[in-house]
Design an enzyme around this catalytic site. Structure first.
Site, PDB file in Angstrom:
ATOM      1  N   GLU A  63      49.571  -4.387  28.737  1.00  0.00           N
ATOM      2  CA  GLU A  63      50.326  -4.759  29.930  1.00  0.00           C
ATOM      3  C   GLU A  63      51.791  -4.756  29.517  1.00  0.00           C
ATOM      4  O   GLU A  63      52.229  -5.616  28.749  1.00  0.00           O
ATOM      5  CB  GLU A  63      49.887  -6.156  30.389  1.00  0.00           C
ATOM      6  CG  GLU A  63      50.699  -6.709  31.542  1.00  0.00           C
ATOM      7  CD  GLU A  63      50.383  -8.187  31.848  1.00  0.00           C
ATOM      8  OE1 GLU A  63      49.389  -8.721  31.300  1.00  0.00           O
ATOM      9  OE2 GLU A  63      51.137  -8.791  32.620  1.00  0.00           O
ATOM     10  N   ASP A  70      57.533 -16.449  34.966  1.00  0.00           N
ATOM     11  CA  ASP A  70      57.531 -16.439  33.503  1.00  0.00           C
ATOM     12  C   ASP A  70      58.188 -17.659  32.896  1.00  0.00           C
ATOM     13  O   ASP A  70      59.216 -18.131  33.374  1.00  0.00           O
ATOM     14  CB  ASP A  70      58.221 -15.174  32.985  1.00  0.00           C
ATOM     15  CG  ASP A  70      57.345 -13.950  33.168  1.00  0.00           C
ATOM     16  OD1 ASP A  70      56.155 -14.036  32.817  1.00  0.00           O
ATOM     17  OD2 ASP A  70      57.839 -12.938  33.682  1.00  0.00           O
TER      18      ASP A  70
END
Lengths: 410, 287
Positions: B67, B78
């Protein structure tokens, strides 16, 4: 420019889309909470008890309706047009932000959450949220860019005095956009107990429509006050636009009055031809940021650009989606005002009328000065004075060199 | 797909014969009685060349699918480890086109499918269709899109259908059953089950919520469900693969790359891969 013929009202558009703008581009982790808020808001809107409670709070706590003040000595510098100020600066906590916050605080209680978080730029929304949290007995955490905690240090102290935790955000440009990012991150983690009281008419649905509705007291009152005072509507309504909540709040009631021109004044920083400005509509292009599609300052790759403005509250690279729609429709015009123009207007209002405006609102005043010269003595301009300037005295002191040598400003 | 598969002394397994789609890799692993390990790294951190070497090192050390993160200015899902790395990549001059170059370079060297994880605005600005074709031409498998949900992704759904790219949407413990069904129906490749109510970052315990969420995804008709967010050890990988089809590791690998370079990230990948073994019980054939 003639207004296009419209058959349908533009007032209180429901979202999620405003033309091609708006929407809900959000992580799945937050969708349940946003849906919950959306449903709670729809139910509250239809509940007379909710509206009555909010109205009572505004009457007894905020100080609504806010007054409207004509400023003739100031207007002499604007070609003689009559200028009226909608005095949101006189609200409790010193700006229009409280209008939205009390509405969302009531909703928070309605959905059974006990903690609120918020982002803040200038600190006005943070102060308003901390105030509501104190009033309602919520826990409260405010995210504020580290740059803004420095230039708005007084508001940081105010929030802490009100019992809120203030978290300086050290990521990215360390301003409002990054404070929003960190508030989202916190919300993902604590969504079961926590409501996010978003401060402007941007972000994912339902925020643009809901925040506008909570701010639309401004325009409804001002429209009635104008009719009562001078027997007609103004020729122009002017408000500053960062995310755009005070502007959409005063615009909404006038949207169907085709003869009333609407002007949003964006922060042009050093100038829109420099790289240091925050004029998202003037110089941005459509993109997705913070949950909605709207005009956005971005590079060719879609990376958000850092905005710049002397006004922390306008220092945001995006704008609410309804403004993007009104701009495309031509129903509202968006114009820039530089740091210098805004600070000159701030000083002028202070010296001619004894009213020190927030630097944000001073952008609207700068727009009104320009507009008044176009309209001439017959013109009537309504300006949303969205906030008071107490928080900006240190900045103004430095800008105009008003501080004595060696004097320490907190 | 990859025309220049053996250009720079590629390994025998790389290139033309390697699976393009993660679904195929999951199927093959299922046949072998195991789940897969998915490794995340951002493109361009610490620089483009090293990020490619690091991704190759992941596969060399047992990662089954990659990924690749597309660095973005406002990565709201994130945590600090990934933010720090993607901010550094942006400061070092990352551009969107680097992603296609990285995918192509990696695909020419290893036999693992490569997904790209991206926030939506960079795709929107590149043009979704143009982005999809460039990714497909580079040999990419598809996209993981953390900040759009199927109800906001009509354009991407149409474009990915037309280009045969996988589209991985996220599911959260807070998702309603109705939304899980929508997510399962809209996803191709697998559904990304967010293990916990939080953002990316290593955690001592992978939330029990992950097991429940994967169960609900299966009830909603998911063939493939991979679990991400918070996984950082081989033991956690093993635990997750007891009930999921894949375990996704991100922040821990990014930190290992930041601290120990390509060798360091390779060592952690090997440790994580030790957690990939036959799934517990007879769950393997249930889907």
């Amino acid at each position: 420019m003639t207004e296009p013929l419209r058959l349908e009202s533009l007032i209180a558009l429901p979202g999620p889309y405003f033309g091609e703008y708006g929407g809900r581009f959000m992580p799945e982790s937050l969708v349940a909470a946003i849906d919950e808020l959306s449903e709670a808001y729809e139910a509250a809107k239809a509940d007379p008890a909710f509206t009555a409670e909010l109205d009572a709070l505004h009457r007894d706590y905020t100080g609504r309706p806010s007054i409207m003040t004509e400023v003739p000595r100031f207007a002499e510098h604007a070609g003689g047009a009559r200028i009226f100020l909608k005095r949101e600066d006189l609200n409790h906590t010193g700006s229009h932000k409280i209008n939205n916050v009390l509405g969302q605080a009531l909703l928070t209680r309605r959905i059974g959450k006990t903690r609120v978080i918020a982002e803040t730029g200038a600190g006005q929304h943070g102060v308003a949220t901390a105030t509501a949290a104190a009033l309602f007995g919520f826990e409260c955490t405010i995210f504020m860019g580290e740059v803004d905690t420095q230039r708005q240090a007084l508001n940081v102290a105010r929030m802490r005095l009100l019992g809120a935790e203030v978290v300086p955000v050290k990521t990215g440009s360390r301003t409002l956009k990054d404070a929003i990012n960190d508030a989202y991150r916190e919300w993902v983690t604590s969504v079961e107990t926590t409501n996010y009281i978003f401060g402007t008419a941007a972000g994912p649905h339902p925020f643009p429509a809901m925040v506008r509705d909570f701010q639309s007291y401004i325009g409804r009152e001002a429209r009635a006050q104008m009719l009562e005072r001078i027997g007609r509507l103004p020729d122009a309504v002017v408000a500053c636009v960062g995310g755009g909540s005070n502007a959409i709040g005063i615009f909404d009631a006038f949207l169907d009055d085709a003869e009333v021109k609407l002007y949003g004044i964006e922060a042009a920083g050093d100038g829109v031809d420099t790289e240091r400005h925050a004029a998202s509509i003037e110089r941005g292009r459509p993109g997705v940021l913070h949950g909605a599609r709207s005009y956005l300052l971005q590079d060719a790759d879609g990376q958000t650009l850092e905005s710049h403005s002397i006004s922390a509250g306008l220092d945001y690279p995006g704008v609410g989606p309804e403004h993007a729609y009104l701009a495309d429709l031509g129903r509202a015009s968006y114009q820039p005002a530089t740091d210098t123009e805004a600070m000159d207007a701030l000083a002028l209002l202070s010296r001619t009328e004894g009213i020190i405006p927030a630097i944000e609102s001073a952008h609207a005043l700068a727009g009104a000065l320009r507009l008044g010269r176009e309209l001439g003595p017959e013109g009537v301009i309504l300006v949303n004075l969205s906030g008071r300037g107490d928080k900006d005295v240190a900045t103004a002191g430095r800008w105009f060199d008003l501080l004595d040598e060696g004097a320490e400003q907190s | 797909m990859s025309a220049s598969s053996t250009a720079d002394g590629a390994r025998p397994s790389a290139g033309a014969g390697s699976p393009l789609h993660v679904a195929d890799t999951i199927d093959a692993a299922r046949d072998a009685g195991r789940g897969i390990l998915v490794g995340y790294l951002p493109v361009g951190f610490p620089d483009l060349a090293t990020s490619i070497e690091a991704a190759v090192a992941l596969v060399d050390n047992g990662v089954d699918a990659l990924e690749l993160g597309l660095p973005y200015s406002d990565p709201v899902m994130d945590g600090t480890a990934i933010q720090r790395a993607t901010t550094a990549a942006l400061q070092a001059g990352f551009t969107v086109r680097d992603v296609f170059a990285a995918v192509e370079a990696i695909r020419s060297r290893v036999a693992a499918p490569v997904l790209v994880m991206t926030y939506w605005n960079p795709v929107l600005q590149y043009g979704a269709e143009r982005f999809a074709h460039a990714l497909r031409d580079a040999g990419g498998a598809g996209l993981i899109t953390p900040d759009i949900t199927p109800d906001s992704a009509q354009e991407w759904i149409a474009v990915s259908e037309a280009t045969d790219l996988e589209r991985v949407f996220l599911a959260a413990p807070s998702s309603t059953d109705a939304r899980l069904r929508t997510t399962v129906e809209a996803s191709r490749g697998f559904v990304y089950a967010v293990s916990t109510m939080g953002i990316t970052g290593a955690r001592a315990d992978v939330d029990a919520a992950a097991r429940g969420l994967v169960g609900r995804l299966r009830e909603a008709g998911a063939r493939n469900a991979c679990v991400g967010v918070g996984i950082s050890t081989g033991a956690q990988v093993a635990e997750v693969l007891g009930y999921a089809d894949g375990a996704i590791v991100g922040s821990a690998l990014v930190s290992a790359l930041a601290d120990g370079g390509v060798a360091g990230v390779g060592r952690l990948a090997a440790e994580l891969a030790s957690g990939v073994r036959s799934r517990v019980g007879d769950a393997a054939d249930a889907g």
